[in-house]
Design an enzyme around this catalytic site. Structure first.
Site, PDB file in Angstrom:
ATOM      1  N   ASP A  99       0.784  -1.231   0.000  1.00 60.73           N
ATOM      2  CA  ASP A  99       0.000   0.000   0.000  1.00 60.73           C
ATOM      3  C   ASP A  99       0.816   1.283   0.000  1.00 60.73           C
ATOM      4  O   ASP A  99       0.309   2.346   0.349  1.00 60.73           O
ATOM      5  CB  ASP A  99      -0.910   0.000   1.231  1.00 60.73           C
ATOM      6  CG  ASP A  99      -0.123  -0.176   2.525  1.00 60.73           C
ATOM      7  OD1 ASP A  99       1.092   0.076   2.520  1.00 60.73           O
ATOM      8  OD2 ASP A  99      -0.737  -0.571   3.537  1.00 60.73           O
ATOM      9  N   GLU A 121       0.279  -9.032  -1.271  1.00 62.52           N
ATOM     10  CA  GLU A 121      -0.419  -8.476  -0.096  1.00 62.52           C
ATOM     11  C   GLU A 121      -1.632  -7.646  -0.548  1.00 62.52           C
ATOM     12  O   GLU A 121      -1.784  -6.462  -0.229  1.00 62.52           O
ATOM     13  CB  GLU A 121       0.513  -7.644   0.804  1.00 62.52           C
ATOM     14  CG  GLU A 121      -0.059  -7.488   2.213  1.00 62.52           C
ATOM     15  CD  GLU A 121       0.808  -6.664   3.149  1.00 62.52           C
ATOM     16  OE1 GLU A 121       1.696  -7.240   3.802  1.00 62.52           O
ATOM     17  OE2 GLU A 121       0.603  -5.432   3.234  1.00 62.52           O
ATOM     18  N   GLU A 135      -2.419   5.116   2.584  1.00 67.05           N
ATOM     19  CA  GLU A 135      -2.283   3.692   2.237  1.00 67.05           C
ATOM     20  C   GLU A 135      -3.597   3.048   1.801  1.00 67.05           C
ATOM     21  O   GLU A 135      -3.613   2.208   0.903  1.00 67.05           O
ATOM     22  CB  GLU A 135      -1.675   2.911   3.406  1.00 67.05           C
ATOM     23  CG  GLU A 135      -0.200   3.225   3.677  1.00 67.05           C
ATOM     24  CD  GLU A 135       0.042   4.475   4.496  1.00 67.05           C
ATOM     25  OE1 GLU A 135      -0.947   5.101   4.960  1.00 67.05           O
ATOM     26  OE2 GLU A 135       1.219   4.856   4.680  1.00 67.05           O
ATOM     27  N   HIS A 212       5.028   5.737  13.262  1.00 69.37           N
ATOM     28  CA  HIS A 212       5.435   6.554  12.113  1.00 69.37           C
ATOM     29  C   HIS A 212       4.288   7.015  11.211  1.00 69.37           C
ATOM     30  O   HIS A 212       4.502   7.817  10.314  1.00 69.37           O
ATOM     31  CB  HIS A 212       6.432   5.783  11.245  1.00 69.37           C
ATOM     32  CG  HIS A 212       5.803   4.637  10.488  1.00 69.37           C
ATOM     33  ND1 HIS A 212       5.143   4.808   9.301  1.00 69.37           N
ATOM     34  CD2 HIS A 212       5.719   3.321  10.761  1.00 69.37           C
ATOM     35  CE1 HIS A 212       4.695   3.633   8.876  1.00 69.37           C
ATOM     36  NE2 HIS A 212       5.025   2.724   9.746  1.00 69.37           N
ATOM     37  N   ARG A 214       1.523   8.635   8.981  1.00 69.70           N
ATOM     38  CA  ARG A 214       1.273  10.048   8.651  1.00 69.70           C
ATOM     39  C   ARG A 214       0.102  10.637   9.426  1.00 69.70           C
ATOM     40  O   ARG A 214       0.149  11.763   9.886  1.00 69.70           O
ATOM     41  CB  ARG A 214       0.987  10.179   7.147  1.00 69.70           C
ATOM     42  CG  ARG A 214       2.205  10.520   6.309  1.00 69.70           C
ATOM     43  CD  ARG A 214       1.822  10.657   4.843  1.00 69.70           C
ATOM     44  NE  ARG A 214       2.842  11.329   4.067  1.00 69.70           N
ATOM     45  CZ  ARG A 214       4.015  10.802   3.704  1.00 69.70           C
ATOM     46  NH1 ARG A 214       4.329   9.570   4.060  1.00 69.70           N
ATOM     47  NH2 ARG A 214       4.866  11.496   2.982  1.00 69.70           N
ATOM     48  N   HIS A 245      11.813   5.987  13.677  1.00 66.81           N
ATOM     49  CA  HIS A 245      11.755   6.145  12.211  1.00 66.81           C
ATOM     50  C   HIS A 245      12.515   7.417  11.817  1.00 66.81           C
ATOM     51  O   HIS A 245      12.527   8.389  12.572  1.00 66.81           O
ATOM     52  CB  HIS A 245      10.280   6.239  11.824  1.00 66.81           C
ATOM     53  CG  HIS A 245       9.994   6.153  10.355  1.00 66.81           C
ATOM     54  ND1 HIS A 245      10.342   7.143   9.474  1.00 66.81           N
ATOM     55  CD2 HIS A 245       9.384   5.204   9.612  1.00 66.81           C
ATOM     56  CE1 HIS A 245       9.958   6.802   8.249  1.00 66.81           C
ATOM     57  NE2 HIS A 245       9.371   5.629   8.307  1.00 66.81           N
TER      58      HIS A 245
HETATM   59  C1  UD1 Z   1       6.292   5.208   3.988  1.00 67.39           C
HETATM   60  C2  UD1 Z   1       4.970   4.744   3.375  1.00 67.39           C
HETATM   61  C3  UD1 Z   1       4.151   3.999   4.419  1.00 67.39           C
HETATM   62  C4  UD1 Z   1       4.970   2.898   5.082  1.00 67.39           C
HETATM   63  C5  UD1 Z   1       6.265   3.476   5.617  1.00 67.39           C
HETATM   64  C6  UD1 Z   1       7.134   2.385   6.188  1.00 67.39           C
HETATM   65  C7  UD1 Z   1       3.883   6.173   1.672  1.00 67.39           C
HETATM   66  C8  UD1 Z   1       3.142   7.416   1.400  1.00 67.39           C
HETATM   67  N1  UD1 Z   1       4.209   5.926   2.957  1.00 67.39           N
HETATM   68  O1  UD1 Z   1       5.969   6.165   4.983  1.00 67.39           O
HETATM   69  O2  UD1 Z   1       3.011   3.446   3.796  1.00 67.39           O
HETATM   70  O3  UD1 Z   1       4.214   2.375   6.149  1.00 67.39           O
HETATM   71  O4  UD1 Z   1       6.981   4.103   4.541  1.00 67.39           O
HETATM   72  O5  UD1 Z   1       8.148   2.887   7.008  1.00 67.39           O
HETATM   73  O6  UD1 Z   1       4.209   5.425   0.765  1.00 67.39           O
HETATM   74  N2  UD1 Z   1      13.466   9.092   5.724  1.00 67.39           N
HETATM   75  C9  UD1 Z   1      14.847   9.100   5.715  1.00 67.39           C
HETATM   76  N3  UD1 Z   1      15.496   7.917   5.440  1.00 67.39           N
HETATM   77  C10 UD1 Z   1      14.841   6.744   5.193  1.00 67.39           C
HETATM   78  C11 UD1 Z   1      13.435   6.763   5.206  1.00 67.39           C
HETATM   79  C12 UD1 Z   1      12.768   7.946   5.448  1.00 67.39           C
HETATM   80  O7  UD1 Z   1      15.475  10.101   5.959  1.00 67.39           O
HETATM   81  O8  UD1 Z   1      15.489   5.721   4.967  1.00 67.39           O
HETATM   82  C13 UD1 Z   1      12.765  10.359   6.008  1.00 67.39           C
HETATM   83  C14 UD1 Z   1      12.808  11.349   4.809  1.00 67.39           C
HETATM   84  O9  UD1 Z   1      12.930  12.650   5.322  1.00 67.39           O
HETATM   85  C15 UD1 Z   1      11.426  11.179   4.181  1.00 67.39           C
HETATM   86  C16 UD1 Z   1      10.577  10.898   5.416  1.00 67.39           C
HETATM   87  O10 UD1 Z   1      11.401  10.098   6.264  1.00 67.39           O
HETATM   88  O11 UD1 Z   1      11.014  12.316   3.458  1.00 67.39           O
HETATM   89  C17 UD1 Z   1       9.269  10.208   5.161  1.00 67.39           C
HETATM   90  O12 UD1 Z   1       9.420   9.084   4.300  1.00 67.39           O
HETATM   91  P1  UD1 Z   1       8.161   8.628   3.381  1.00 67.39           P
HETATM   92  O13 UD1 Z   1       8.551   7.402   2.609  1.00 67.39           O
HETATM   93  O14 UD1 Z   1       7.621   9.776   2.604  1.00 67.39           O
HETATM   94  O15 UD1 Z   1       7.052   8.297   4.452  1.00 67.39           O
HETATM   95  P2  UD1 Z   1       7.001   7.186   5.585  1.00 67.39           P
HETATM   96  O16 UD1 Z   1       6.314   7.785   6.760  1.00 67.39           O
HETATM   97  O17 UD1 Z   1       8.338   6.580   5.747  1.00 67.39           O
HETATM   98  N1  UDP Z   2      11.464  -3.038  11.330  1.00 70.12           N
HETATM   99  C1  UDP Z   2      12.867  -3.123  11.298  1.00 70.12           C
HETATM  100  N2  UDP Z   2      13.593  -2.258  12.069  1.00 70.12           N
HETATM  101  C2  UDP Z   2      13.004  -1.328  12.875  1.00 70.12           C
HETATM  102  C3  UDP Z   2      11.580  -1.245  12.899  1.00 70.12           C
HETATM  103  C4  UDP Z   2      10.848  -2.114  12.096  1.00 70.12           C
HETATM  104  O1  UDP Z   2      13.423  -3.959  10.580  1.00 70.12           O
HETATM  105  O2  UDP Z   2      13.729  -0.596  13.556  1.00 70.12           O
HETATM  106  C5  UDP Z   2      10.673  -3.956  10.461  1.00 70.12           C
HETATM  107  C6  UDP Z   2       9.546  -4.703  11.137  1.00 70.12           C
HETATM  108  O3  UDP Z   2       9.988  -5.950  11.639  1.00 70.12           O
HETATM  109  C7  UDP Z   2       8.542  -4.873   9.992  1.00 70.12           C
HETATM  110  C8  UDP Z   2       8.756  -3.639   9.157  1.00 70.12           C
HETATM  111  O4  UDP Z   2      10.037  -3.124   9.505  1.00 70.12           O
HETATM  112  O5  UDP Z   2       8.851  -5.997   9.184  1.00 70.12           O
HETATM  113  C9  UDP Z   2       7.682  -2.626   9.435  1.00 70.12           C
HETATM  114  O6  UDP Z   2       8.029  -1.431   8.818  1.00 70.12           O
HETATM  115  P1  UDP Z   2       7.274  -0.076   9.122  1.00 70.12           P
HETATM  116  O7  UDP Z   2       6.729  -0.094  10.513  1.00 70.12           O
HETATM  117  O8  UDP Z   2       8.230   1.008   8.744  1.00 70.12           O
HETATM  118  O9  UDP Z   2       6.132  -0.060   8.028  1.00 70.12           O
HETATM  119  P2  UDP Z   2       4.638  -0.646   7.948  1.00 70.12           P
HETATM  120  O10 UDP Z   2       4.680  -2.100   8.207  1.00 70.12           O
HETATM  121  O11 UDP Z   2       3.823   0.137   8.923  1.00 70.12           O
HETATM  122  O12 UDP Z   2       4.234  -0.314   6.541  1.00 70.12           O
END
Ligand code: UD1
Ligand code: UDP
Length: 374
Positions: A99, A121, A135, A212, A214, A245
């Site tokens: 998603d 999924e 999502e 984490h 949104r 996160h």
């Molecule tokens: C995204 C997904 C969400 C998923 C989550 C898993 C969308 C809109 N959201 O949300 O569905 O549950 O990933 O974690 O697709 N950032 C870093 N380094 C990283 C990752 C993120 O610096 O490795 C920071 C960046 O500033 C980035 C912000 O986190 O802009 C948000 O990342 P983004 O992928 O937009 O949203 P998530 O909340 O991570």
């Molecule tokens: N996870 C990880 N390290 C962390 C936190 C989570 O490897 O510090 C793994 C967790 O076991 C799961 C996945 O990341 O498999 C979940 O990711 P996240 O919570 O970012 O996204 P969501 O599942 O909500 O989309």
């Protein structure tokens, strides 16, 4: 014999974890498949952590991540980037997961190029367009585009049938998350992390926290953290481990509310190997994550979900997961109840695994092999 050309697309940590067993399975079956891996780099560090653990080397990397990126940035860059690659590789099928905005935008680019889409999924629904945001809409729209729907459970299949998806295109396969989890959890695992190796898992009760989403950014997240702070101040034998996160907004709220609180450990995101093993050594899991709601029940750990609803009702029905929302009093009271009432705690601490037997990737690969003729 011509090989089936398949491209697997992912961009964030959870997609990478759940697609890793599948891309490995394509490699195992390389006599039938010409398989490519495309990462969007929607996440950078958190994606690379997973690629390293599973030793995955992408064929294409769009490297799109920007700090504080918007969902419009992600969508437009992914559609444009994937469009170019599809014109070059012309796959028979493109696979996306779940998603995220990476998944939806990749499916859209595939549709524009008349490329078939397989949705791994598929069929999870909360029924609320704005929660989780974006999502719920990402997965609904991906489902509308997809040609193959790999639904983890019967309930997910029913959701798709209710949206008039042809039953013949839906396959109940389980969830690849269990394939990934079984490959990393080990009762003899020892932490190397400097904070984790000092934790007394025998005598302290560990609450593992992740947050984490949104829709929780801002006051809901502050309220959750305040509730957790009250708990730690009240119970001497409780410690909180929170791998925060990398989203800068999450980092700020976490540091503001929990930064100086004793027995709360704010650490960087953990690699999947230590994280999965940390779930299995914790007392209670507090999370708004999707994937952790699937992993923790499989390891017999009670989960309190810091959201108003879930698209994963199976573990709630089995009693291992409770939805608590984000209200400070509610979160505080529910954690306190589980810390003081052993009967209620034990009722939740059951290993249940409605999400598969570890063979989901094999099933998906076989289905694609049977369904696509080149
Ligand atoms: C995204 C997904 C969400 C998923 C989550 C898993 C969308 C809109 N959201 O949300 O569905 O549950 O990933 O974690 O697709 N950032 C870093 N380094 C990283 C990752 C993120 O610096 O490795 C920071 C960046 O500033 C980035 C912000 O986190 O802009 C948000 O990342 P983004 O992928 O937009 O949203 P998530 O909340 O991570
Ligand atoms: N996870 C990880 N390290 C962390 C936190 C989570 O490897 O510090 C793994 C967790 O076991 C799961 C996945 O990341 O498999 C979940 O990711 P996240 O919570 O970012 O996204 P969501 O599942 O909500 O989309």
């Amino acid at each position: 014999m011509n090989k089936i050309k398949v491209i697997s697309v992912f961009g964030t940590r959870p997609e990478a974890i759940k697609m890793a067993p599948l891309v490995k399975e394509f490699i195992e079956n390389s006599e039938y498949f010409d398989s490519k891996i495309l990462v969007t780099g929607q996440h950078r560090e958190m994606l690379d952590q997973v690629l390293d653990i599973f030793k995955i080397v992408p064929d294409y990397d769009l490297n799109i991540m920007k700090h504080n990126q918007s969902i419009v940035d992600i969508t437009s860059e992914v559609v444009k980037g994937i469009d170019e690659i599809l014109k070059d590789f012309s796959p028979d099928v493109l696979l996306v997961h779940g998603d995220t905005t990476t998944s939806f935008a990749a499916a859209l680019a595939a549709f524009y190029n008349h490329v078939k889409v397989g949705h791994v999924e598929a069929g999870l629904r909360s029924g609320n367009k704005y929660s989780p945001y974006p999502e719920e809409m990402n997965r609904s729209l991906t489902g509308r585009i997809a040609d193959f729907h790999f639904a983890p459970t019967k309930g997910n299949e029913e959701n798709l049938i209710n949206e008039n998806i042809d039953k013949e295109h839906i396959f109940v396969t389980g969830n690849t998350v269990i394939d990934a989890l079984l490959s990393v959890v080990d009762s003899k695992f020892r932490f190397e992390h400097p904070v984790l190796k000092k934790i007394d898992f025998e005598n302290q009760r560990i609450l593992l926290l992740t947050a984490h989403r949104r829709e929780n950014l801002g006051k809901p997240m502050e309220d959750i953290f305040k509730a957790i702070k009250r708990i730690v101040l009240e119970f001497d034998d409780v410690e909180v481990i929170y791998p925060v996160h990398l989203n800068p907004i999450v980092q700020k709220i976490a540091n503001q509310v929990l930064g100086e609180v004793k027995r709360v450990h704010l650490i960087e995101p953990l690699d999947y190997l230590p994280f999965a093993n940390l779930i299995s050594k914790s007392h209670l899991i507090l999370t708004d994550s999707g994937g952790i709601q699937e992993e923790a029940p499989a390891l017999g750990k009670p989960v309190l979900v810091l959201r108003k609803e879930t698209e994963r009702p199976e573990a709630v029905e089995a009693g291992t997961v409770k939805i608590v929302g984000t209200n400070e009093m509610n979160v505080y009271e529910t954690i306190k109840m589980l810390l003081t009432n052993d009967y209620e705690y034990q009722k939740m601490a059951n290993a249940v695994n409605p999400y598969g037997d570890g063979s989901t990737s094999k099933r998906i690969v076989n289905i694609i092999k049977e369904a696509i003729h080149v």
